[in-house]
Motif scaffolding. Structure first.
Motif, PDB file in Angstrom:
ATOM      1  N   ASN A   8     -13.416  -4.093   0.393  1.00 53.33           N
ATOM      2  CA  ASN A   8     -13.989  -4.517  -0.904  1.00 53.33           C
ATOM      3  C   ASN A   8     -12.847  -4.824  -1.885  1.00 53.33           C
ATOM      4  O   ASN A   8     -12.022  -5.665  -1.607  1.00 53.33           O
ATOM      5  CB  ASN A   8     -14.948  -3.462  -1.434  1.00 53.33           C
ATOM      6  CG  ASN A   8     -16.116  -3.211  -0.490  1.00 53.33           C
ATOM      7  OD1 ASN A   8     -16.646  -4.165   0.122  1.00 53.33           O
ATOM      8  ND2 ASN A   8     -16.527  -1.961  -0.335  1.00 53.33           N
ATOM      9  N   ASP A   9     -12.805  -4.123  -3.005  1.00 54.93           N
ATOM     10  CA  ASP A   9     -11.756  -4.367  -4.006  1.00 54.93           C
ATOM     11  C   ASP A   9     -10.668  -3.306  -3.970  1.00 54.93           C
ATOM     12  O   ASP A   9      -9.852  -3.199  -4.896  1.00 54.93           O
ATOM     13  CB  ASP A   9     -12.370  -4.407  -5.415  1.00 54.93           C
ATOM     14  CG  ASP A   9     -13.290  -5.600  -5.603  1.00 54.93           C
ATOM     15  OD1 ASP A   9     -13.018  -6.636  -4.938  1.00 54.93           O
ATOM     16  OD2 ASP A   9     -14.244  -5.513  -6.385  1.00 54.93           O
ATOM     17  N   THR A  10     -10.645  -2.513  -2.939  1.00 58.30           N
ATOM     18  CA  THR A  10      -9.641  -1.455  -2.838  1.00 58.30           C
ATOM     19  C   THR A  10      -8.878  -1.597  -1.534  1.00 58.30           C
ATOM     20  O   THR A  10      -9.177  -2.446  -0.696  1.00 58.30           O
ATOM     21  CB  THR A  10     -10.307  -0.068  -2.896  1.00 58.30           C
ATOM     22  OG1 THR A  10     -11.212   0.061  -1.785  1.00 58.30           O
ATOM     23  CG2 THR A  10     -11.053   0.136  -4.203  1.00 58.30           C
ATOM     24  N   PHE A  11      -7.873  -0.711  -1.399  1.00 56.88           N
ATOM     25  CA  PHE A  11      -7.013  -0.744  -0.213  1.00 56.88           C
ATOM     26  C   PHE A  11      -6.977   0.655   0.405  1.00 56.88           C
ATOM     27  O   PHE A  11      -6.687   1.648  -0.283  1.00 56.88           O
ATOM     28  CB  PHE A  11      -5.599  -1.210  -0.584  1.00 56.88           C
ATOM     29  CG  PHE A  11      -5.541  -2.602  -1.106  1.00 56.88           C
ATOM     30  CD1 PHE A  11      -5.376  -3.677  -0.238  1.00 56.88           C
ATOM     31  CD2 PHE A  11      -5.710  -2.862  -2.472  1.00 56.88           C
ATOM     32  CE1 PHE A  11      -5.334  -4.967  -0.715  1.00 56.88           C
ATOM     33  CE2 PHE A  11      -5.676  -4.159  -2.945  1.00 56.88           C
ATOM     34  CZ  PHE A  11      -5.485  -5.224  -2.080  1.00 56.88           C
ATOM     35  N   LYS A  12      -7.270   0.722   1.721  1.00 57.43           N
ATOM     36  CA  LYS A  12      -7.351   1.989   2.440  1.00 57.43           C
ATOM     37  C   LYS A  12      -6.090   2.174   3.285  1.00 57.43           C
ATOM     38  O   LYS A  12      -5.688   1.291   4.042  1.00 57.43           O
ATOM     39  CB  LYS A  12      -8.583   1.995   3.336  1.00 57.43           C
ATOM     40  CG  LYS A  12      -8.740   3.253   4.155  1.00 57.43           C
ATOM     41  CD  LYS A  12      -9.979   3.135   5.043  1.00 57.43           C
ATOM     42  CE  LYS A  12     -10.139   4.366   5.933  1.00 57.43           C
ATOM     43  NZ  LYS A  12     -11.313   4.227   6.820  1.00 57.43           N
ATOM     44  N   LEU A  13      -5.436   3.325   3.154  1.00 60.60           N
ATOM     45  CA  LEU A  13      -4.212   3.631   3.884  1.00 60.60           C
ATOM     46  C   LEU A  13      -4.537   3.924   5.339  1.00 60.60           C
ATOM     47  O   LEU A  13      -5.266   4.871   5.635  1.00 60.60           O
ATOM     48  CB  LEU A  13      -3.509   4.834   3.239  1.00 60.60           C
ATOM     49  CG  LEU A  13      -2.168   5.237   3.846  1.00 60.60           C
ATOM     50  CD1 LEU A  13      -1.140   4.118   3.677  1.00 60.60           C
ATOM     51  CD2 LEU A  13      -1.657   6.526   3.179  1.00 60.60           C
ATOM     52  N   VAL A  14      -3.959   3.126   6.251  1.00 55.00           N
ATOM     53  CA  VAL A  14      -4.275   3.300   7.672  1.00 55.00           C
ATOM     54  C   VAL A  14      -3.049   3.661   8.500  1.00 55.00           C
ATOM     55  O   VAL A  14      -3.187   4.114   9.640  1.00 55.00           O
ATOM     56  CB  VAL A  14      -4.919   2.015   8.237  1.00 55.00           C
ATOM     57  CG1 VAL A  14      -6.272   1.780   7.619  1.00 55.00           C
ATOM     58  CG2 VAL A  14      -4.008   0.814   8.040  1.00 55.00           C
ATOM     59  N   ALA A  15      -1.859   3.472   7.964  1.00 58.40           N
ATOM     60  CA  ALA A  15      -0.632   3.857   8.676  1.00 58.40           C
ATOM     61  C   ALA A  15       0.433   4.143   7.623  1.00 58.40           C
ATOM     62  O   ALA A  15       0.573   3.399   6.652  1.00 58.40           O
ATOM     63  CB  ALA A  15      -0.174   2.763   9.626  1.00 58.40           C
ATOM     64  N   THR A  16       1.206   5.214   7.859  1.00 60.36           N
ATOM     65  CA  THR A  16       2.213   5.591   6.866  1.00 60.36           C
ATOM     66  C   THR A  16       3.391   6.262   7.541  1.00 60.36           C
ATOM     67  O   THR A  16       3.272   6.864   8.609  1.00 60.36           O
ATOM     68  CB  THR A  16       1.622   6.527   5.805  1.00 60.36           C
ATOM     69  OG1 THR A  16       2.627   6.866   4.852  1.00 60.36           O
ATOM     70  CG2 THR A  16       1.082   7.809   6.442  1.00 60.36           C
ATOM     71  N   MET A  17       4.525   6.206   6.904  1.00 62.61           N
ATOM     72  CA  MET A  17       5.732   6.776   7.482  1.00 62.61           C
ATOM     73  C   MET A  17       5.955   8.212   7.008  1.00 62.61           C
ATOM     74  O   MET A  17       6.399   9.075   7.758  1.00 62.61           O
ATOM     75  CB  MET A  17       6.961   5.922   7.093  1.00 62.61           C
ATOM     76  CG  MET A  17       8.215   6.285   7.880  1.00 62.61           C
ATOM     77  SD  MET A  17       9.553   5.113   7.601  1.00 62.61           S
ATOM     78  CE  MET A  17      10.031   5.559   5.932  1.00 62.61           C
ATOM     79  N   ASN A  18       5.628   8.515   5.754  1.00 66.83           N
ATOM     80  CA  ASN A  18       5.935   9.841   5.195  1.00 66.83           C
ATOM     81  C   ASN A  18       4.709  10.578   4.652  1.00 66.83           C
ATOM     82  O   ASN A  18       4.824  11.740   4.269  1.00 66.83           O
ATOM     83  CB  ASN A  18       6.966   9.709   4.064  1.00 66.83           C
ATOM     84  CG  ASN A  18       8.282   9.146   4.563  1.00 66.83           C
ATOM     85  OD1 ASN A  18       8.703   9.456   5.674  1.00 66.83           O
ATOM     86  ND2 ASN A  18       8.921   8.310   3.755  1.00 66.83           N
ATOM     87  N   ASN A  19       3.585   9.895   4.547  1.00 68.01           N
ATOM     88  CA  ASN A  19       2.420  10.500   3.892  1.00 68.01           C
ATOM     89  C   ASN A  19       1.215  10.584   4.842  1.00 68.01           C
ATOM     90  O   ASN A  19       0.135  10.084   4.536  1.00 68.01           O
ATOM     91  CB  ASN A  19       2.043   9.697   2.638  1.00 68.01           C
ATOM     92  CG  ASN A  19       3.184   9.641   1.642  1.00 68.01           C
ATOM     93  OD1 ASN A  19       3.748  10.674   1.300  1.00 68.01           O
ATOM     94  ND2 ASN A  19       3.509   8.432   1.188  1.00 68.01           N
TER      95      ASN A  19
END
Length: 445
Positions: free
Chosen positions: A94-105
């Motif tokens: 939608n109008d947001t962004f979902k975190l699906v891969a991260t290096m430190n978080n």
């Protein structure tokens, strides 16, 4: 008073100004260079950051269908890219962004972010890189934040990358550059201080030089004033002495008194000549000696002057003559009174330094110039003695000249007057043979 000191000691002011200006220029140059260098490095690192983002996109372009594969790639990326301080991959929902891969978080996976910067980059479909400053309370850090859409092999947007790249390299390079620049600046200042210490007497000499100039100007003014003031009483003394000599029979002056009057007359004449020389020197040095040049035939003036000076030459038993070569043109531009002063001085010198023999004045043309020579059979001079002839107060001193009176100003004054009339003077001489003075003036055609 301070302004007068600065005005009178310009060399000191210039030296101090240079000592301030040189370090100032070095500091300004260092600042300008470091600023320009930082901007260049920043632009280069910005381009590099975007390039790293594109490299990451190329490596993950076939893994968007699996968050596990993306996370695995992110982990490998962090292992081999030490400059990457954080790396997050988002899906658009939608109008947001979902975190699906991260290096430190990893504990923030699946969290939603609605950052305006992410939205702008996604909508514009264009990568952005900007410098970010962060602080943990003790230290501050610089990063390049790269935000860009990630595309699959067909060029379709699939995810959004947010990556922080370390900017420590900039700080390291700048520290090295600035450190070297500060050392150069420090060495420059040290050299200037050493130069100041070594040449500290230069300021004293400059101040002393200006004081000497001031004293010299006061001396010229005093000589001019004193000469003017002396002229009147000397003229009166000489006038009365001459009158008493002429009227001696009527006044009943005895022979002894006449001898005393003669001594007074001769001495006052010498004093009057000295005063006139000093006045001429003062006028020349102060630029007040005026030359009223007019077209004139020089030969009649030469004849007149030679005729007047025959009394002086006859007294010494010398032959004084003047010769005009045939077909000689003698029209020149000159000041008649000043030119006569030159002739009296040069012919008089020849008579003065010629114990026996002759003095010949010759006028002729050469190379469109009028040439006048005064040749004598006098005591002559050595080459060394001729070197200083036109210096003020210089007189040839030897056994043959010790009884000849003079101030040493005549030739210096003569040279100045001749040059004011666009002429030249040259003297050739041989010891015990004689001297020839050559005057040369441009002819009027």
């Amino acid at each position: 008073m301070n302004f007068k000191f600065l005005k009178d000691n310009k060399q000191v002011v210039y030296s101090i100004a240079l000592m301030v200006l040189i370090p100032g220029v070095v500091i300004l140059n260092t600042w300008m260079f470091s600023t320009s260098f930082r901007e260049t490095i920043d632009q280069s690192l910005q381009d590099k950051a975007v390039g790293i983002g594109e490299s990451f996109n190329a490596g993950i372009s076939d893994k968007f269908s699996s968050s596990e594969e993306m996370q695995s790639f992110v982990n490998e990326w962090g292992t081999y890219n030490g400059d990457t301080k954080s790396l997050d991959v988002f899906y658009r929902e939608n109008d947001t962004f979902k975190l699906v891969a991260t290096m430190n978080n990893s504990d923030k996976l699946n969290q939603v972010d609605n950052s305006l910067l992410y939205a702008i980059s996604w909508n514009n479909d264009w990568p952005s890189a900007q410098k970010v400053y962060e602080s943990d309370g003790k230290n501050s850090y610089q990063y390049w934040l790269v935000v860009m859409p990630l595309k699959d092999l067909s060029g379709q947007k699939q995810a959004l990358l947010s990556m922080k790249l370390s900017a420590d390299v900039v700080d390291t390079i700048m520290a090295v550059v600035l450190g070297r620049s500060y050392w150069v600046l420090l060495l420059t200042i040290v050299f200037i201080i050493l130069l100041l210490l070594v040449n500290s007497r230069l300021f004293e000499y400059s101040i002393l030089y200006n004081k000497i100039k001031e004293v010299d100007a006061m001396k010229d003014e005093f000589i001019s004033m004193a000469s003017h003031e002396l002229r009147t009483p000397v003229t009166v003394i000489r006038g009365y002495a001459t009158m008493m000599l002429e009227e001696a029979p009527k006044l009943g002056v005895n022979d002894e008194a006449k001898e005393y009057l003669s001594i007074i007359d001769v001495s006052s004449e010498r004093l009057n000549n000295l005063i006139e020389d000093l006045l001429n020197v003062s006028r020349i040095e102060q630029g007040r000696l005026k030359v009223d040049a007019k077209d004139m035939e020089i030969w009649p003036l030469v004849e007149e002057t030679v005729k007047e000076m025959k009394i002086q030459s006859n007294t010494k038993g010398l032959t004084l003559s003047c010769v005009l070569e045939p077909n000689t043109k003698s029209l020149i531009s000159a000041d008649k009174d000043r030119l006569k002063q030159v002739l009296i001085n040069t012919i008089g010198n020849s008579i003065k330094y010629t114990p026996s023999g002759s003095v010949e004045v010759k006028v002729f043309n050469r190379d469109n110039n009028l040439v006048l020579t005064i040749k004598d059979t006098g005591i002559g001079m050595t080459a060394k003695e001729r070197e200083h002839l036109f210096e003020k107060f210089y007189r040839v001193k030897n056994k043959k000249t010790e009884d000849v009176v003079g101030t040493g100003l005549g030739l210096w004054i003569t040279k100045q007057i001749i040059e004011l009339m666009k002429g030249t003077i040259m003297i050739d001489s041989m010891e015990n043979v004689g001297t020839q003075v050559t005057l040369e003036f441009p002819l009027i055609k």
